[in-house]
Design an enzyme around this catalytic site. Structure first.
Site, mmCIF file in Angstrom:
data_model
loop_
_atom_site.group_PDB
_atom_site.id
_atom_site.type_symbol
_atom_site.label_atom_id
_atom_site.label_comp_id
_atom_site.label_asym_id
_atom_site.label_seq_id
_atom_site.Cartn_x
_atom_site.Cartn_y
_atom_site.Cartn_z
ATOM 1 N N GLN A 81 0.819 -1.214 0.000
ATOM 2 C CA GLN A 81 0.000 0.000 0.000
ATOM 3 C C GLN A 81 0.857 1.271 0.000
ATOM 4 O OE1 GLN A 81 -2.838 -1.655 3.321
ATOM 5 N NE2 GLN A 81 -3.865 0.050 2.320
ATOM 6 N N HIS A 82 0.186 2.362 -0.299
ATOM 7 C CA HIS A 82 0.688 3.733 -0.097
ATOM 8 C C HIS A 82 1.774 4.208 -1.062
ATOM 9 C CE1 HIS A 82 -1.484 3.743 3.679
ATOM 10 N NE2 HIS A 82 -0.679 2.874 4.248
ATOM 11 N N ASP A 239 -2.297 -4.942 -0.102
ATOM 12 C CA ASP A 239 -1.911 -6.240 0.443
ATOM 13 C C ASP A 239 -2.756 -6.683 1.627
ATOM 14 O OD1 ASP A 239 -0.821 -4.246 2.063
ATOM 15 O OD2 ASP A 239 1.243 -4.947 1.869
#
Length: 481
Positions: A81-82, A239
């Protein structure tokens, strides 16, 4: 490869360190082939990776799957992520991706929270109070430090979006991964135009958010991958949302994921909005919510301590005096982006094994501190904790979680590709995972909770707060996700 009972699908996990691919029989959930290839991550002040490595790793992982991958009818990609992936007009990265555990944007995160109404306003709007992990803070950092890269950017993607787009030729994402950006409003389930305008990001640069169960596209004609042209591509997700989907989680079941980062989360039917910022109010990949707390330091930090001591990671010894806070990359929970590791209570008779156990304790303490916050009030707090991720099979991790939580622990055989299977069959992906029984696994009984250790760690953390909060001017250099 033995004959499959039904059609085959591929589930992909592109994490910080590697990309894994599993080919799964839709009828039974049996894994018929697998592959894995590594990535590299920069060291120093930042944490960056070249997205093209992810594509090369995907190709290699699928190559390892052999003929089974060629027979797949659908594919889904879950990813870290991110991360900020900035692409030019040709679809090439303008610079390496800024990863989730790059904490250089801590000053930008603090300014954004202050400039747009404070923590409570952010929590109500986006479900989360953005810290330096969130993509919006990384875009603000990039605009401030590398304006030429911003000017060259014609598309902004998350890691899983990048790979999905290379499969389909279309820019898409999903609500689960979008909810970790800081520019997707959970209250409206749409991009937040005020946030985007504030950081100077044109919404036209962002991918379309695909609805749960919707086809993101089909594999375009490409000789680089084994998929046939027209193979269905699911939306994919972040994820943690992918793991929740793969476990078929029902509301109230808590998951501890032990990887490069540590996470604790549960599915909820209620949107989370924690103004303290401890819990991120993420969306899941089905239409519910995934309140989650994340630590930056988990398995890699403990492995680093083991390496410094010259010990095997399982070579722990009990101790009731030494405390180690393994905040080697700064920390997200608690919010200490400038912190480094801290050792307290060292004596002449302290052993290396005791120091290593203290590192495990410090890492697990951070996760358990947020456990009650991610669970709904009516959740059964005596039910087993599901332990997943790279550390879940480690005996020292299992025993530390049992001892500090006082709860039974279950280690499931985590399923994969449930989203791709649901896309193919029209089923709820979580129901597919439950049919595959992906959450099955041995249950380790509860042991008496070690309250003394928890209190000792909490006391050291409280007393050391001024030191841990000190900005050295180079957040993240304390050497992740």
């Amino acid at each position: 490869m033995s004959a499959a009972e039904g059609p085959l699908v591929v589930g992909v996990d592109t994490s910080t360190q590697s990309t894994k691919a599993l080919v799964v029989d839709v009828s039974t959930g049996r894994v018929v082939a697998s592959g894995q290839a590594p990535h590299t991550v920069s060291t120093g002040a930042g944490r960056e990776s070249d997205p093209r490595q992810w594509w090369d790793a995907l190709r290699e992982a699928l190559h390892q799957c052999g003929d089974a991958a060629r027979e797949a009818a659908a594919v889904s990609i879950g990813g870290q992520q991110h991360g900020l992936v900035a692409l030019d007009a040709q679809g090439d990265p303008v610079r390496p991706a800024l990863l989730w555990n790059d904490v250089r944007s801590a000053p930008q995160a603090a300014r954004l929270v202050e400039e747009l109404g404070g923590p409570k306003a952010w929590a109500e709007r986006c479900g989360s109070v953005p810290g330096p992990s969130f993509t919006v803070t990384k875009w603000a950092w990039l605009a401030e430090h590398e304006p030429d890269a911003v000017r060259a950017t014609t598309a902004v993607r998350l890691p899983h979006d990048y790979l999905t787009e290379r499969l389909t030729g279309q820019g898409t994402t999903d609500r689960g991964d979008a909810s970790g950006t800081g520019w997707w409003a959970s209250a409206t389930e749409a991009y937040d135009e005020e946030v985007l305008a504030h950081v100077g990001l044109d919404p036209a640069l962002l991918p379309r958010v695909v609805r749960p169960g919707e086809v993101a596209g089909t594999v375009r004609d490409s000789g680089e991958l084994p998929f046939a042209k027209g193979t269905l591509v699911a939306a994919g997700t972040g994820d943690n949302a992918a793991a929740a989907l793969g476990l078929g989680l029902r509301p109230g079941t808590a998951v501890l994921s032990l990887g490069t980062s540590g996470t604790v989360y549960a599915v909820s039917t209620r949107r989370s909005a924690d103004p303290t910022g401890t819990v991120a109010g993420f969306a899941d990949a089905r239409g519910d919510w995934l309140p989650l707390a994340c630590t930056l330091n988990c398995t890699l930090a403990v492995d680093r301590v083991a390496a410094l001591l010259g010990l095997d990671r399982e070579a722990v010894e009990p101790s009731d005096s030494v405390t180690l806070l393994p905040y080697l990359d700064g920390e997200r929970t608690p919010a200490l982006p400038h912190a480094s590791g801290l050792l307290h209570g060292l004596r002449h008779d302290t052993t290396g094994g005791q120091l290593l156990q203290a590192a495990y304790d410090g890492a697990v303490h951070s996760l358990l501190g947020a456990l009650d916050l991610v669970l709904d009030e009516d959740a059964d707090r005596s039910a087993p904790l599901l332990l997943i991720g790279g550390g879940a099979r480690g005996r020292a991790w299992q025993q530390t979680v049992r001892r500090l939580s006082g709860r039974p622990v279950q280690v499931p055989a985590l399923g994969a590709a449930a989203q791709a299977a649901g896309l193919l069959t029209g089923e709820d992906p979580a129901a597919v995972a439950r049919r595959w029984d992906t959450a099955r696994g041995p249950v380790l009984d509860a042991v008496e909770q070690d309250r003394a250790a928890l209190d000792r760690i909490a006391g050291v953390l409280s007393d050391a707060a001024p030191l841990l909060e000190r900005d050295t001017g180079e957040p993240g250099t304390t050497d992740r996700g």
